[in-house]
Design an enzyme around this catalytic site. Structure first.
Site, PDB file in Angstrom:
ATOM      1  CB  SER A   1      -0.938   0.157   1.201  1.00  0.00           C
ATOM      2  OG  SER A   1      -1.586   1.104   1.070  1.00  0.00           O
TER       3      SER A   1
ATOM      4  CG  HIS B   1      -1.529  -5.298   4.218  1.00  0.00           C
ATOM      5  ND1 HIS B   1      -0.569  -4.961   5.269  1.00  0.00           N
ATOM      6  CD2 HIS B   1      -0.682  -4.743   2.959  1.00  0.00           C
ATOM      7  CE1 HIS B   1       0.570  -4.034   5.128  1.00  0.00           C
ATOM      8  NE2 HIS B   1      -0.111  -3.658   3.126  1.00  0.00           N
TER       9      HIS B   1
ATOM     10  CD  GLU C   1      -0.338  -1.990   9.274  1.00  0.00           C
ATOM     11  OE1 GLU C   1      -0.528  -1.415  10.347  1.00  0.00           O
ATOM     12  OE2 GLU C   1       0.139  -2.395   8.446  1.00  0.00           O
TER      13      GLU C   1
ATOM     14  CD  GLU D   1       2.303  -4.482   7.537  1.00  0.00           C
ATOM     15  OE1 GLU D   1       1.938  -4.533   8.224  1.00  0.00           O
ATOM     16  OE2 GLU D   1       3.087  -4.422   6.474  1.00  0.00           O
TER      17      GLU D   1
ATOM     18  CG  ASP E   1      -2.051   1.706   8.330  1.00  0.00           C
ATOM     19  OD1 ASP E   1      -2.725   2.467   7.982  1.00  0.00           O
ATOM     20  OD2 ASP E   1      -1.603   1.688   7.615  1.00  0.00           O
TER      21      ASP E   1
ATOM     22  CD  GLU F   1      -0.089   4.145   9.671  1.00  0.00           C
ATOM     23  OE1 GLU F   1       0.737   3.841   8.470  1.00  0.00           O
ATOM     24  OE2 GLU F   1       0.084   3.552  11.299  1.00  0.00           O
TER      25      GLU F   1
ATOM     26  CG  ASP G   1       1.795   5.719   5.110  1.00  0.00           C
ATOM     27  OD1 ASP G   1       3.385   6.194   5.089  1.00  0.00           O
ATOM     28  OD2 ASP G   1       1.131   4.398   5.731  1.00  0.00           O
TER      29      ASP G   1
ATOM     30  CE  LYS H   1       4.780   3.021   6.132  1.00  0.00           C
ATOM     31  NZ  LYS H   1       3.540   2.710   4.815  1.00  0.00           N
TER      32      LYS H   1
ATOM     33  CG  HIS I   1       7.026  -3.191   9.208  1.00  0.00           C
ATOM     34  ND1 HIS I   1       6.578  -4.186   9.318  1.00  0.00           N
ATOM     35  CD2 HIS I   1       4.782  -2.504   8.762  1.00  0.00           C
ATOM     36  CE1 HIS I   1       4.896  -4.465   9.292  1.00  0.00           C
ATOM     37  NE2 HIS I   1       4.537  -3.031   9.231  1.00  0.00           N
TER      38      HIS I   1
ATOM     39  CE  LYS J   1       2.780   1.501  10.475  1.00  0.00           C
ATOM     40  NZ  LYS J   1       1.183   1.144   9.662  1.00  0.00           N
TER      41      LYS J   1
END
Length: 684
Positions: A281, A405, A414, A457, A492, A543, A570, A595, A623, A646
């Site tokens: 993403s 994901h 997430e 993840e 997220d 997020e 993000d 990131k 990550h 995270k």
């Protein structure tokens, strides 16, 4: 035949050793590296089977801590310890606190060597005076213990140890000034009944009798580093061990089976390796991740062009540069060699952000080694953060996957757990693992064994029908684990993934072709949806709650709940200082997701983090879904003292590589580290 054993250890590296300052009797603490050296000294005693009967140290805490940590690592904390001012370091007088190399520049190397090491100089305590202070303690206290056959451990300072070694080794007044004693390396003597040292074939000149424990090549290098403390580097190239000798890139594979870039950077000292991650993403404003686009090979995702750009474009321009010039090297790669820009800054579209970042990370690792620092401490130094105290982050474990994901109907990408009530990072890991395993059992019972398969993840992707169902499952697992009082929740949303710009709505059932109308919400309706969560569940962080261009929605949501919860940007910010600046002006969020591969260089990532922290924002280091075994971000989060990270679930080795590195760092730092805990948004 040996009658007694005597082991010396100069204290571990101190903070003023790091700063290269004359220390003397100033009571400075051990550096992070020094703590590790002290523990390593004890581990060597243990591995050699040495049982200490009594220990002696000075009244300065760098020696006291070295003694205590070494005995603890040797499992011999019961050993009685005697402290004496007579074992203190030499008093340097007016030199105290001065930078050694700057003093050389001002007064010349010969003069500083006289001040620093001359056996007999006036107006300050010389080595001769130090010997006169130390030897009565040797004769009255240490020697009698040795004559009775004891094994004695002395943790002291360069000059107080030098005083005793002059006597034991019979070193002349002239030669003793050239004896270099590395920090934290045990030096062992076997003595006869008359306390005469027995010969040793492994002694390192100019010593004839003392044996260093450990790798002798490393000890020689450490002694040479002490010798070089007052050497001024040639202005053109820096020290030899900090020059780039070669840079080579290769194509490797990440945790999702996609190609990525790895770089080996060599100095005269060692090889330093770094590998970059990639995301599933991704925000449209991220720096360009250069892919080959050849659909006949690796579905077009190959990175041979990026590899070639490192080897053929970047490498020739970097050879000979000093790895401690991180900002200079990053600027050269980003602005001069690549030079591509868009409205948000340097885009890296020529060479590729993945090519530049791999080199930037390797340079940072090499810079840390050249500076004789752990990576996290070096990052703190170049970022202008404290290098004597550190903050361990709260881990944000991604335990339930949705969005891009996962194959379930979850819109949110997430759901995370944050053990903010833990007392240490280690305890937070224990809590996270226990919640994770309880979640697995809850999911298995409700949805069957197949639902326990893990995503990119490490989180689970059960066949839940909506976000609230997933949250209820998570709350049940937290309660079952017994950690309800210590665990908070984060998410997220990755709302850009289900935003339709033409209709200006967010589809919470976007993976269902027959998504009903009630699941399509305006920004205002979605904000109310989130507010209901805040009332029902223990959320502390949300997020990307809106699309990366929906600035008005972010501003409205911040005004509504910004005081209650962390709102993380993000896709909105993409670790870009220019977008962070706009978000500050708009009032769009109150935290940055950091990131490094979104922006493409360590220097720019540090700039974005610093700008955010200076504004009072939180910063969560992160990550990517496509990860490697590289653990760089673990050191980054400690160095930048952001207080939160995270990097997936406590599952899958590419995720645990980061968490396990943090466990090592916390162990190494000991009392020099605190856990962010409930202050994770703005750690002290």
């Amino acid at each position: 035949m040996a009658h007694a054993t005597l082991i010396f250890s100069r204290h571990g590296e101190s903070q003023w050793n790091v700063d290269n300052r004359f220390t003397g009797w100033v009571d400075v603490d051990l550096s992070a590296k020094g703590l590790g050296e002290a523990k390593s000294a004890g581990s060597l005693l243990k591995s050699e089977g040495i049982k200490v009967d009594m220990a002696f140290t000075s009244y300065l805490k760098r020696a006291i801590k070295t003694c205590d940590l070494a005995l603890e690592a040797a499992d011999q904390l019961f050993v009685p310890v005697t402290k004496s001012w007579r074992l203190n370091e030499r008093m340097y007088g007016a030199l105290t606190g001065l930078d050694k190399k700057e003093t050389v520049k001002k007064h010349g190397a010969d003069q500083v060597q006289i001040w620093r090491r001359s056996f007999d100089i006036p107006k300050t305590e010389c080595l001769k005076d130090t010997i006169a202070r130390v030897m009565p303690f040797w004769e009255e206290t240490i020697a009698p213990a040795l004559k009775s056959g004891k094994t004695v451990f002395v943790a002291a300072h360069g000059n107080s140890i030098r005083a005793i070694l002059k006597f034991l080794e019979g070193i002349s007044d002239n030669d003793i000034t050239g004896l270099e004693i590395p920090t934290g390396r045990p030096l062992m003597y076997k003595l006869d009944k008359d306390l005469k040292p027995l010969s040793c074939s492994e002694a390192i000149e100019p010593l004839k009798f003392g044996k260093y424990l450990g790798n002798l090549d490393e000890i020689r290098a450490a002694a040479e580093a002490v010798k070089n403390q007052t050497k001024v580097a040639a202005p053109a190239g820096g020290a030899e061990d900090s020059k780039i000798m070669s840079v080579k890139a290769r194509e490797i594979f990440d945790s999702r089976g996609n190609p990525t870039v790895e770089v080996d950077l060599c100095t005269t000292k060692a090889l330093f390796r770094a590998a970059v991650p990639s995301g599933a993403s991704t925000g449209i404003y991220e720096a360009l991740e250069l892919r080959d686009g050849d659909k006949t090979r690796l579905l077009g995702k190959g990175v041979l062009k990026a590899v070639s750009n490192v080897n053929e474009i970047l490498a020739p321009k970097l050879v000979g540069l000093d790895v401690t010039d991180q900002a200079k090297i990053d600027k050269l790669m980003v602005e001069e060699i690549d030079g591509s820009k868009n409205e948000w800054g340097w885009s890296k579209s020529k060479v590729g952000a993945n090519a530049i970042l791999a080199v930037s990370m390797a340079v940072c690792r090499a810079g840390a080694a050249a500076s004789s620092m752990p990576l996290y401490q070096y990052i703190a130094k170049i970022a202008g953060k404290p290098t004597d105290k550190f903050v361990m982050p709260v881990p944000s474990f991604n335990v339930i996957n949705g969005g891009s994901h996962a194959g379930n109907r979850l819109a949110c990408q997430e759901f995370m757990i944050l053990p903010v009530g833990a007392g240490s990072f280690k305890e937070a890991m224990v809590i996270g693992a226990e919640v994770y395993h309880n979640l697995k059992s809850v999911i298995k019972k409700k949805y069957g064994q197949d639902a326990c398969n893990v995503g990119d993840e490490g989180g689970f992707a059960p066949n839940v029908q909506d976000n609230n169902e997933a949250l209820d499952v998570l709350m049940e697992a937290i309660a079952k684990s017994g950690h309800s009082e210590k665990v908070k929740i984060g998410t997220d949303v990755a709302a850009s993934e289900f935003y339709t710009a033409e209709k200006k709505h967010y589809d919470l059932d976007f993976k269902n072709p027959s998504s009903p109308a009630e699941m399509k919400k305006s920004a205002t309706q979605l904000a109310e949806y989130y507010k209901a969560w805040l009332d029902k569940y223990p959320f502390v962080s949300i997020e990307d709650p809106f699309d990366q261009d929906d600035w008005d929605a972010y501003k409205h949501f911040m005004s509504e709940v910004g005081q209650r919860v962390q709102i993380v940007g993000d896709d909105l910010l993409v670790t870009n200082p220019t977008r962070v600046k706009k978000a500050l002006e708009v009032g769009a969020c109150n935290a940055l997701l950091l990131k490094v591969n979104q922006i493409g260089s360590i220097t720019e990532a540090i700039e974005a983090a610093t700008m955010s922290q200076n504004a009072g924002w939180g910063v969560m280091v992160s990550h990517r879904s496509g990860e490697t075994e590289d653990s760089f971000i673990a050191d980054l989060v400690v160095g930048l003292r952001t207080g939160q990270i995270k990097t997936g679930a406590p599952c899958r080795s590419e995720r645990l590589a980061k968490y396990n590195q943090l466990l090592r760092i916390e162990e190494e730092l000991g009392s020099l580290a605190s856990f962010a805990g409930t202050s994770f948004r703005n750690p002290k």
